[in-house]
Design an enzyme around this catalytic site. Structure first.
Site, mmCIF file in Angstrom:
data_model
loop_
_atom_site.group_PDB
_atom_site.id
_atom_site.type_symbol
_atom_site.label_atom_id
_atom_site.label_comp_id
_atom_site.label_asym_id
_atom_site.label_seq_id
_atom_site.Cartn_x
_atom_site.Cartn_y
_atom_site.Cartn_z
ATOM 1 N N TRP A 29 0.993 -1.215 -0.089
ATOM 2 C CA TRP A 29 0.320 -0.322 -0.133
ATOM 3 C C TRP A 29 0.716 1.517 0.190
ATOM 4 O O TRP A 29 1.126 1.873 1.310
ATOM 5 C CB TRP A 29 -1.136 0.136 1.276
ATOM 6 C CG TRP A 29 -2.236 -1.250 1.321
ATOM 7 C CD1 TRP A 29 -1.871 -1.941 0.411
ATOM 8 C CD2 TRP A 29 -2.941 -1.924 1.812
ATOM 9 N NE1 TRP A 29 -3.185 -2.837 0.136
ATOM 10 C CE2 TRP A 29 -3.293 -2.607 1.432
ATOM 11 C CE3 TRP A 29 -3.105 -1.117 3.397
ATOM 12 C CZ2 TRP A 29 -4.541 -3.323 2.414
ATOM 13 C CZ3 TRP A 29 -3.738 -2.247 4.525
ATOM 14 C CH2 TRP A 29 -4.909 -3.532 3.798
ATOM 15 N N ASN B 243 0.834 -0.592 -10.020
ATOM 16 C CA ASN B 243 -1.095 -0.302 -10.528
ATOM 17 C C ASN B 243 -1.585 1.260 -9.822
ATOM 18 O O ASN B 243 -1.920 1.169 -10.602
ATOM 19 C CB ASN B 243 -1.199 -1.621 -10.546
ATOM 20 C CG ASN B 243 -3.152 -1.404 -11.191
ATOM 21 O OD1 ASN B 243 -2.976 -1.310 -11.967
ATOM 22 N ND2 ASN B 243 -3.858 -1.546 -10.032
ATOM 23 N N ARG C 95 9.877 -7.863 -9.151
ATOM 24 C CA ARG C 95 8.799 -8.605 -9.488
ATOM 25 C C ARG C 95 7.928 -8.011 -9.374
ATOM 26 O O ARG C 95 7.675 -6.938 -8.322
ATOM 27 C CB ARG C 95 8.049 -9.946 -8.536
ATOM 28 C CG ARG C 95 6.795 -10.051 -7.853
ATOM 29 C CD ARG C 95 6.225 -10.823 -6.989
ATOM 30 N NE ARG C 95 4.972 -10.987 -6.786
ATOM 31 C CZ ARG C 95 4.106 -10.344 -6.690
ATOM 32 N NH1 ARG C 95 4.500 -9.249 -6.719
ATOM 33 N NH2 ARG C 95 2.863 -10.739 -7.025
ATOM 34 N N ASP D 81 4.135 -6.050 -9.180
ATOM 35 C CA ASP D 81 3.138 -6.507 -8.656
ATOM 36 C C ASP D 81 1.617 -6.009 -9.364
ATOM 37 O O ASP D 81 1.814 -5.528 -10.466
ATOM 38 C CB ASP D 81 2.950 -5.821 -7.521
ATOM 39 C CG ASP D 81 1.699 -6.539 -6.413
ATOM 40 O OD1 ASP D 81 1.574 -7.644 -6.337
ATOM 41 O OD2 ASP D 81 0.425 -5.567 -6.361
ATOM 42 N N LYS E 232 -0.738 -7.675 -14.810
ATOM 43 C CA LYS E 232 -1.883 -7.887 -15.665
ATOM 44 C C LYS E 232 -2.949 -6.398 -15.311
ATOM 45 O O LYS E 232 -4.150 -6.362 -16.393
ATOM 46 C CB LYS E 232 -2.321 -9.175 -15.131
ATOM 47 C CG LYS E 232 -3.481 -9.813 -16.243
ATOM 48 C CD LYS E 232 -3.442 -10.778 -15.240
ATOM 49 C CE LYS E 232 -5.387 -11.230 -16.415
ATOM 50 N NZ LYS E 232 -6.228 -12.405 -15.661
ATOM 51 N N HIS E 233 -2.589 -5.747 -14.234
ATOM 52 C CA HIS E 233 -3.794 -4.685 -14.194
ATOM 53 C C HIS E 233 -3.078 -3.368 -14.751
ATOM 54 O O HIS E 233 -3.981 -2.409 -14.413
ATOM 55 C CB HIS E 233 -4.217 -4.490 -13.005
ATOM 56 C CG HIS E 233 -4.560 -5.639 -12.186
ATOM 57 N ND1 HIS E 233 -6.137 -6.260 -12.986
ATOM 58 C CD2 HIS E 233 -4.598 -7.193 -11.933
ATOM 59 C CE1 HIS E 233 -6.168 -7.495 -12.257
ATOM 60 N NE2 HIS E 233 -6.109 -8.050 -11.822
ATOM 61 N N GLU F 252 3.579 -10.655 -11.975
ATOM 62 C CA GLU F 252 2.499 -11.310 -12.106
ATOM 63 C C GLU F 252 1.257 -10.949 -12.877
ATOM 64 O O GLU F 252 0.762 -10.810 -13.094
ATOM 65 C CB GLU F 252 1.219 -10.928 -10.109
ATOM 66 C CG GLU F 252 0.653 -11.722 -9.845
ATOM 67 C CD GLU F 252 0.035 -10.638 -8.648
ATOM 68 O OE1 GLU F 252 -0.814 -11.107 -8.306
ATOM 69 O OE2 GLU F 252 0.790 -9.341 -8.434
ATOM 70 N N GLY G 68 -4.640 -19.084 -15.609
ATOM 71 C CA GLY G 68 -3.818 -20.382 -16.385
ATOM 72 C C GLY G 68 -4.445 -20.489 -17.632
ATOM 73 O O GLY G 68 -4.295 -21.767 -18.396
ATOM 74 N N ASP H 46 0.158 -15.512 -1.934
ATOM 75 C CA ASP H 46 -1.647 -14.752 -2.788
ATOM 76 C C ASP H 46 -2.573 -16.617 -2.471
ATOM 77 O O ASP H 46 -3.785 -16.140 -2.889
ATOM 78 C CB ASP H 46 -1.694 -14.553 -3.634
ATOM 79 C CG ASP H 46 -1.239 -13.098 -3.968
ATOM 80 O OD1 ASP H 46 -1.610 -12.121 -2.404
ATOM 81 O OD2 ASP H 46 -0.551 -12.585 -4.643
ATOM 82 N N ARG I 68 0.210 -16.474 5.601
ATOM 83 C CA ARG I 68 1.101 -15.663 6.213
ATOM 84 C C ARG I 68 2.026 -15.636 7.442
ATOM 85 O O ARG I 68 2.289 -14.804 7.977
ATOM 86 C CB ARG I 68 0.967 -13.991 5.414
ATOM 87 C CG ARG I 68 0.414 -13.982 4.559
ATOM 88 C CD ARG I 68 0.423 -12.802 3.846
ATOM 89 N NE ARG I 68 0.041 -12.800 2.507
ATOM 90 C CZ ARG I 68 -0.679 -11.685 1.440
ATOM 91 N NH1 ARG I 68 -1.466 -10.506 2.214
ATOM 92 N NH2 ARG I 68 -0.968 -11.295 -0.063
#
Ligand SMILES: *[C@@H]1O[C@H](CO)[C@@H](O)[C@H](O)[C@H]1NC(C)=O
Ligand SMILES: *[C@@H]1O[C@H](CO)[C@@H](O)[C@H](O)[C@H]1NC(C)=O
Ligand SMILES: *[C@@H]1O[C@H](CO)[C@@H](O)[C@H](O)[C@H]1NC(C)=O
Ligand SMILES: *[C@@H]1O[C@H](CO)[C@@H](O)[C@H](O)[C@H]1NC(C)=O
Ligand SMILES: *[C@@H]1O[C@H](CO)[C@@H](O)[C@H](O)[C@H]1NC(C)=O
Ligand SMILES: *[C@@H]1O[C@H](CO)[C@@H](O)[C@H](O)[C@H]1NC(C)=O
Ligand SMILES: *[C@@H]1O[C@H](CO)[C@@H](O)[C@H](O)[C@H]1NC(C)=O
Ligand SMILES: *[C@@H]1O[C@H](CO)[C@@H](O)[C@H](O)[C@H]1NC(C)=O
Length: 532
Positions: free
Chosen positions: A102, A140, A226, A228, A231-232, A252, A256, A319, A366
């Site tokens: 965040w 993102n 990495r 995060d 895709k967004h 990320e 599938g 996740d 976690r």
């Protein structure tokens, strides 16, 4: 004079080591331990377990430094850590920002994890150990607590450097998960926290993100990223960001579908991705599915993507529900770990997997690692250590190991056997889903030359390949099997004592050294090579 020349030479080596940015060629030889800084180790080493998994549990970079042996002794050559920049402070309806996702200020470090010196010490300590550092980065969105009144009222002045609404997409909730515009331009999960969606189509945002990541990577000598929620964000943003970073990055892409994931590589958007394509069928194979599907997906990815060796193999991450939350049979977990480390691609093990943690969905997956007491005798810790050593050894022995295409030797509902690597450095492994209740039987697998001396490294048993180059794999208790040539184990410290392979022996059960003759023959073989 002479000493100073040596010093200069030593300095030059150290310098080149630190300054050559790690690209995909370097990363694909590595094995990654993924950890969440808040959950890995505390500065004072305290292990009181009573922390709420949705709140801060107080792990730090210094705690991590103090426990690097735990990671390195398992054979890992890289670590992937939580995001490092300053986050919002508030506790929310979905917990504390203990995970680091965040962001509010890209130009300040997260003080919960330590000081700038602590972070620099971590990087220096990793590099001293010839380990690489991968840092998770958020591109993102920026984050702000909100009161669940829609649309969220965000005070953009709180963000650095994007301190104005103009840098963000106007609010809309992501609802159409198959619609690229919707998932890229709307805001994710508006509950408790407003994830203000950065307008990564704007040239000034692209330029600033590029400037930021370039200086972050260079200020701290970060070796890889990495990305995060890759895709967004819009496609065009990604290659520009990766180029600016100047180091290997994977993103990320939670899907599938082969085409959906592989297009990121094919179109040159991202060098690599954690391999969600394998994740789903692999997980299923241990939960009622079939290894034939795992193998089919491996082959599909090889044709669909353009380099599977830079995809990340995993069965757990921060996740997904833990593997053992579905079935806690230890033999199944061993087989899953064997695939993760020995399949083509970059092994990625998430902290706690080696301790057989059982937490379900986020945040229960976690758990603080200190609950395990960092037990190096745990069976999966031991297994991971052996598997990483076997893989690291194959890479060291043969420059071609990584890029050698693997052969499927056997794939049916219950078994998958794969051979990878050039002759002499090849690894043959067989996984199964029989569980620790598995029966006693044998299968014959290839991958060697006639009469080769072979060691099964998980049980330290020796076996001679038959006239067809096959070895008999004695199955018992659902244990995985990993075969290498005896000669390749020289100087590895693996299997100093071996026994002859035979039916009904569980891995790790050390018996009489009935194969002493074979071992001796192998030792004499090495000595001959050594003296020649
Ligand atoms: C990565 O860097 C090494 C050493 O600088 C170089 O030999 C190799 O070709 C590079 N790989 C890629 C994919 O750029
Ligand atoms: C946003 O959309 C999701 C479905 O993707 C839905 O579950 C959620 O309730 C929505 N939230 C708001 C605040 O509209
Ligand atoms: C996809 O999402 C965008 C943004 O929410 C929306 O404007 C568009 O109509 C959607 N397209 C389809 C085909 O639903
Ligand atoms: C990197 O260091 C320079 C010089 O101190 C500073 O101006 C810059 O903001 C730093 N970058 C980041 C991302 O912290
Ligand atoms: C992978 O895809 C990129 C982007 O199209 C391309 O530049 C690259 O040459 C491809 N690599 C291989 C090994 O096919
Ligand atoms: C192993 O695979 C078989 C055949 O697909 C399946 O019936 C069985 O449930 C699987 N075992 C486990 C533990 O998932
Ligand atoms: C560590 O793990 C081993 C193997 O599971 C177990 O026997 C031992 O009791 C554990 N040690 C501690 C301190 O929990
Ligand atoms: C040798 O192993 C392969 C699998 O790798 C198997 O298909 C074949 O039947 C085996 N040959 C013999 C003679 O057992």
């Amino acid at each position: 004079m002479r000493a100073s020349v040596l010093n200069v030479a030593a300095a030059a080596v150290a310098f080149s080591g630190l300054c050559s940015a790690a690209n995909s060629t370097e990363w694909k030889t590595r094995s990654i331990y993924q950890l969440m800084v808040d959950r890995f180790a505390r500065t004072d080493g305290s292990t009181t377990a009573d922390c709420d998994v949705s709140r801060f549990c107080d792990g730090t970079w210094t705690g991590l430094i103090n426990n690097l042996d735990y990671i390195q002794d398992m054979g890992f050559t890289a670590v992937q850590i939580s995001p490092i920049v300053k986050n919002m402070e508030e506790n929310t309806a979905v917990g504390d920002p203990y995970h680091g996702y965040w962001s509010v200020d890209n130009y300040a470090l997260n003080e919960h994890f330590g000081t700038e010196d602590d972070f620099k010490n971590l990087v220096a300590e990793l590099h001293k150990r010839d380990m690489l550092l991968m840092v998770d980065v958020v591109v993102n969105n920026f984050a702000q607590k909100f009161d669940n009144v829609i649309p969220p009222k965000v005070d953009f002045k709180e963000f650095t450097p994007f301190n104005d609404a103009k840098y963000f997409h106007p609010y809309c909730n992501v609802t159409m998960w198959e619609n690229a515009t919707d998932i890229q331009e709307c805001w994710l999960y508006p509950y408790g926290v407003a994830l203000a969606d950065l307008d990564t189509e704007r040239p000034d945002v692209v330029a600033e993100m590029g400037k930021w990541i370039k200086s972050l990577v260079s200020n701290y000598s970060i070796d890889g990223l990495r990305i995060d929620a890759a895709k967004h964000v819009n496609d065009e943003f990604l290659p520009q960001f990766v180029e600016a970073a100047g180091v290997f990055a994977w993103g990320e892409v939670l899907t599938g579908e082969t085409e959906d994931m592989c297009r990121y590589q094919l179109k040159g958007l991202l060098p690599g991705m954690p391999n969600y394509l394998n994740y789903y069928p692999l997980d299923l194979a241990f939960n009622g599915g079939s290894f034939a599907d795992v193998d089919r997906m491996r082959k599909e990815a090889r044709t669909g993507c353009n380099d599977t060796s830079v995809l990340g193999n995993f069965i757990e991450n921060h996740d997904m529900p833990r593997f053992a939350s579905k079935n806690d049979d230890i033999a199944l977990a061993k087989n899953a770990m064997t695939f993760v480390i020995l399949n083509e691609g970059i092994p990625t093990v998430y902290q706690g997997q080696e301790q057989h943690f059982k937490g379900n969905s986020t945040p229960f997956n976690r758990e603080p690692l200190w609950q395990s007491g960092y037990n190096k005798s745990a069976p999966l810790y031991q297994l991971t250590s052996t598997l990483n050593k076997v893989r690291n050894n194959a890479i060291k022995r043969s420059a071609d190991y990584i890029d050698a295409l693997p052969d499927t030797l056997w794939a049916d509902q219950n078994h998958l056997c794969i051979r990878k690597g050039p002759y002499g450095s090849q690894i043959v492994f067989c996984i199964n889903n029989k569980s620790s209740k598995g029966d006693t039987y044998s299968i014959s697998v290839g991958g060697f030359e006639p009469s080769d001396q072979v060691v099964e490294v998980l049980g330290c048993t020796t076996i001679q390949a038959d006239g067809a180059g096959n070895v008999t794999s004695y199955m018992f208790g659902g244990e995985p099997k990993v075969y290498v040539s005896s000669a390749s184990l020289k100087d590895t410290g693996l299997c100093p004592v071996t026994t002859a392979a035979g039916p009904g022996k569980a891995n790790g059960a050390m018996g009489m050294n009935v194969a002493g003759g074979l071992l001796l023959a192998a030792v004499i073989g090495w000595a001959t090579v050594f003296l020649a």
